[in-house]
Design a protein around this motif. Sequence first.
Motif: not given
Length: 161
Positions: A115, A135, A119, A97, A132-133, A112, A99
Amino acid sequence: MTDADAPETVATYLRLRGLKPSSKSWKRRRRIVDDDDNAPFTPGRDPGALGSILDSLSREAGWEITLAREDLVRQWAELAGHDTAKHSEPVSLENGMLTVKCDSTAWAKNLQFMRATILTEIGRRYPHAGVENLRFIGPDVPSWKWGPRAVPGRGPRDTYG
């Protein structure tokens, strides 16, 4: 004075002047090369490019993940865009993750929406980083949550007036 008593320098001097015969056991030994990798003009002896040598060194040492993560943070402006990077910066990468802290909640919301694009670009440029993600968070505000579990409701703020 016998041969054993004479210092090595004196014995060498006498031998070179022809006053003493050289010992038959003394012969010039040829260097025997068993290792074909060190023989001159064999394949693989040419110097390699510095970039490929550093790549192989980092791969052997297991630094690929760390270096990919550092490159991601250093080149955030290139990755997200210079205007976006003025208002955001990556702050942590834990358990896949990433951030990203933004100047305002509006920037966090705009990022967002972007995103998936960001990514995808991270996965294309830095596959070893392990992202993988994503935030996106706004500026720091005080939080009244303590620990992984919290009681729903207003909590201690309901007595403020």
